[in-house]
Scaffold this active site. Structure first.
Site, PDB file in Angstrom:
ATOM      1  N   ASP A 228      53.568  59.151  26.945  1.00  0.00           N
ATOM      2  CA  ASP A 228      54.388  60.224  27.474  1.00  0.00           C
ATOM      3  C   ASP A 228      55.717  60.173  26.708  1.00  0.00           C
ATOM      4  O   ASP A 228      56.021  59.225  25.986  1.00  0.00           O
ATOM      5  CB  ASP A 228      54.584  60.079  28.994  1.00  0.00           C
ATOM      6  CG  ASP A 228      54.998  61.387  29.628  1.00  0.00           C
ATOM      7  OD1 ASP A 228      54.848  61.551  30.836  1.00  0.00           O
ATOM      8  OD2 ASP A 228      55.484  62.277  28.882  1.00  0.00           O
TER       9      ASP A 228
HETATM   10  C1  GLC Z   1      57.137  65.047  30.136  1.00  0.00           C
HETATM   11  C2  GLC Z   1      56.032  64.834  31.131  1.00  0.00           C
HETATM   12  C3  GLC Z   1      54.666  65.059  30.570  1.00  0.00           C
HETATM   13  C4  GLC Z   1      54.753  66.120  29.489  1.00  0.00           C
HETATM   14  C5  GLC Z   1      55.520  65.497  28.346  1.00  0.00           C
HETATM   15  C6  GLC Z   1      55.682  66.472  27.170  1.00  0.00           C
HETATM   16  O1  GLC Z   1      58.170  64.144  30.358  1.00  0.00           O
HETATM   17  O2  GLC Z   1      55.999  63.613  31.849  1.00  0.00           O
HETATM   18  O3  GLC Z   1      53.814  65.438  31.658  1.00  0.00           O
HETATM   19  O4  GLC Z   1      53.460  66.510  29.077  1.00  0.00           O
HETATM   20  O5  GLC Z   1      56.797  65.044  28.752  1.00  0.00           O
HETATM   21  O6  GLC Z   1      56.529  67.518  27.537  1.00  0.00           O
END
Ligand code: GLC
Length: 718
Positions: A265
């Site tokens: 993430d």
């Molecule tokens: C965010 C979220 C995740 C998302 C990623 C990209 O912090 O936790 O669900 O897909 O970053 O935006």
């Protein structure tokens, strides 16, 4: 490209080029103004040479934009390896569908799949290859803002939705269907159980609970073929998921057989430093790669340290090859080597994105997602002759898309006011905007409403109060909404409350002051049309909750499939103090899992329960009759309870449901079959099996109003 050619390509790659494939950058790195190596490029220590090796980009879209970025990249990439474009298309690209917690309330996985198919079309024609969806985290704590992104508190339902969303996004032929995108289930694992409901907080789950409640939906998404999995921000049993080798290599890779790409993430590799399990980014990079993270999103651990870690013998180059092989395979499965521009098409983009057909589907799903929580004295549906006073929170009357609605434009959404105008004239609506900031006494309004027949109040949350980073310690409506309801209650007019929100709320303060309540969630682009169609009875509400609504935040985490405890509160010992209970509130939710009303009345016949000769299967039949004068859909639910297990068993577990549509006076028989597999559970030694014994089977229209019958099943130990 066939696998020999792909292996050949991998063999030609330098170590720098391999490392580049494992790095994902945000779109701003590809904006013109940053090309002089300033801004974020500077922070990541990114030379133009390194830029030419990068493997994927997130958070940028638009057919021509991505065609241009891809073209420029390929011109610089020595081996011509195309970029992957990924983004958060969570419940729609520009046509926004209800939030997933709303889609889940339709109890119709086909609608989830249809929403994903259309979302994938809009995303793919705009140049995207991967969506960071579906989020399949099980949730039990309404304080956590991201419950809006989940499908709720039940593992059985969550598995069905995980599969439906993956099917919708990916279709059956990813390489040839250029209007599909690869799915990325998330967040592995247990992100939905942060202590105190506080965002990014620690998760402490026994492995048994993790396996029984939280893992099934991830496994379902992987079994359905999700091409990617995203790691969770949280620590689990003391180790951040992104560095958690047993979770990733033993459970995800070996046990679940996941062969696809594991992406971190956002900055979760770098966040190991804040977690306190890595002294620096280099150590974080080592932990992440050992755990099996293939792509690092938005921090420079891999980019700036993998080379040295290999030189120093800290990690073997084979781990790089393994990761890069999975990334190249994903690009190959998307057909990017043959066609790096895949579905990107700026001409088709103009007709596919935000098409009338997509908006009509969004409206239909929004109508099916809304839950009628109250309708005493059948004050709904409205009569189009009635004069209406409509109260909307200023600036929020179009805040209906929810927190993950990326390309969705509030200006393009339909407000409740605009929805009502699809049914009645301007003259029959008195429109008032109340301030979410000021506590007014609304004296002048009390006079004005004397001349109307009904009051409609639009309330709930702003989208800022929902989604990531939006944990709340209090689940009540904003004070000015409560005050407005209390003030208007002093008139004798029926009050209809429409709730736009992304989580179960504490509605205790006002549930007695309103005559009807519709939980509309954040319904997306067609919010107002869907609400109006329900208010005027063009559509009979059929949605049911997939997450319990508490009486107070003090009960949370609150969920229907709870354990009995040694001192359960029952209807027969209400006066005892020494029970599993509170001094100041009932244990039950204000509105239970599976609850939702209709404008018509469905009558259930006594259920017929037939245990097979083998004593290992059971058939449950019930006849449902529409006793009212409006057609409508009913969601018949089947629960079980294992009366004695080798570990404590939930007081009820959803095992089947069926959504049936009945005309007035029409009846339908619903038959459910349960087999041994449906009764199995995770034992203390983590084995999955079931013992002979007594079971309750329960049928009804929600998790509390159930007919119960106890049966004996004699499962042979095999
Ligand atoms: C965010 C979220 C995740 C998302 C990623 C990209 O912090 O936790 O669900 O897909 O970053 O935006």
């Amino acid at each position: 490209m066939d696998s020999i050619q792909l292996h050949h390509l991998l063999g030609k790659m330098t170590r720098e080029e391999k490392i580049g494939q494992m790095v994902q950058l945000a779109g701003e790195f590809y904006k013109e103004e940053d090309s002089e190596n300033t801004g974020p490029m500077h922070e990541m220590n990114l030379s133009p040479e390194k830029m030419s090796t990068i493997g994927s980009v997130l958070g940028v879209s638009g057919a021509q934009t991505l065609i241009d970025i891809q073209k420029e990249h390929l011109a610089k990439s020595r081996l011509g390896i195309p970029l992957l474009f990924m983004a958060d298309v969570i419940h729609g690209y520009r046509t926004i569908f209800p939030i997933p917690l709303g889609i889940a309330s339709t109890w119709d996985p086909n609608l989830a799949e249809e929403s994903a198919i259309l979302s994938a079309k809009e995303a793919a024609v705009s140049g995207l290859h991967v969506t960071f969806a579906p989020m399949v985290d099980l949730v039990r704590d309404a304080r956590w803002g991201r419950v809006m992104e989940s499908t709720g508190e039940d593992p059985y339902l969550n598995q069905l939705y995980a599969r439906a969303f993956v099917r919708g996004y990916q279709g059956k032929d990813l390489i040839n269907n250029k209007m599909s995108v690869a799915a990325c289930i998330k967040h592995f694992a247990g992100y939905g159980a942060p202590i105190a409901g506080r965002e990014y907080n620690t998760v402490e789950l026994s492995e048994r609970t993790l396996r029984e409640m939280y893992l099934p939906a991830y496994q379902a998404g992987i079994d359905e073929g999700s091409k990617l999995v995203m790691t969770a921000f949280n620590s689990l049993d003391g180790v951040p998921a992104t560095a958690n080798k047993p979770l990733m290599r033993d459970i995800l890779r070996k046990e679940f057989g996941f062969q696809g790409v594991l992406i971190s993430d956002w900055a979760s590799v770098g966040e190991m430093i804040s977690h306190g399990i890595a002294a620096d980014l280099k150590q974080a990079a080592r932990l992440a790669l050992k755990a099996g993270v293939d792509i690092e999103m938005m921090t420079g651990g891999y980019l700036n340290h993998l080379h040295d870690l290999i030189e120093e013998g800290e990690i073997s180059e084979s781990l790089l090859d393994e990761a890069v092989w999975r990334i190249l395979t994903l690009k190959n499965e998307l057909g990017l080597f043959e066609d790096p521009y895949r579905g990107a098409n700026s001409k088709e983009e103009k007709t596919i994105v935000f098409s009338l057909k997509h908006r009509e589907k969004a409206r239909k799903i929004a109508e099916e997602s809304m839950v009628l929580l109250k309708n005493e004295k059948q004050v709904l549906p409205l009569d189009i002759q009635q004069k209406i006073a409509l109260f909307v929170p200023e600036e929020q009357s179009k805040d209906v898309l929810g927190a993950w609605s990326w390309k969705g434009q509030q200006s393009e959404s339909v407000s409740v006011y605009e929805g009502l105008l699809q049914h009645v004239s301007k003259e029959s609506i008195v429109l008032k905007t109340y301030s979410p900031l000021k506590n007014e006494n609304h004296k002048d309004w009390l006079t004005e409403v004397k001349n109307v027949d009904v009051i409609i109040i639009v309330g709930g949350e702003s989208s800022y109060m929902s989604g990531e980073g939006a944990s709340r310690s209090n689940l009540k409506l904003p004070a000015e909404q409560i005050q407005l309801i209390k003030n208007l209650r002093t008139t004798s007019k029926p009050i209809h409350l429409i709730l736009f929100n992304g989580r179960p709320l504490d509605l205790t303060d006002i549930s007695q002051d309103v005559d009807s309540m519709i939980e509309a969630w954040f319904p997306g682009t067609e919010a107002g049309s869907a609400v109006a169609n329900l208010l005027f009875g063009q559509k009979n509400p059929s949605g049911k909750l997939t997450m319990s609504f508490p009486r107070t935040v003090g009960q949370v985490p609150l969920y229907y499939n709870q354990d009995s405890t040694g001192r359960p509160l029952t209807p027969y010992n209400q006066d005892d103090k020494y029970l599993s209970r509170y001094l100041d509130v009932e244990n039950s939710p204000l509105f239970p899992f599976g609850f939702g009303l209709s404008y018509t009345e469905f009558k259930y016949s006594p259920m017929q329960v037939t245990v097979a000769e083998s004593k290992e299967e059971v058939r449950i039949e019930v006849t449902i009759t529409n006793n009212g004068n409006l057609s409508g859909a009913e969601i018949v639910q089947l629960y079980i309870r294992d009366k004695v297990g080798e570990v404590v068993r939930p007081v009820k577990e959803l095992k089947r449901f069926k959504k049936i549509f009945l005309e007035p006076g029409q009846s339908a028989e619903v038959v459910f079959q349960l087999q041994k597999q449906d009764f199995k559970y995770v034992h203390q030694d983590l084995s999955v099996s079931v013992e002979a014994g007594e079971f309750d089977v329960m049928i009804g229209s929600n998790s509390e109003e159930l007919e119960i019958e106890t049966i004996y099943l004699d499962f042979k130990k095999k």
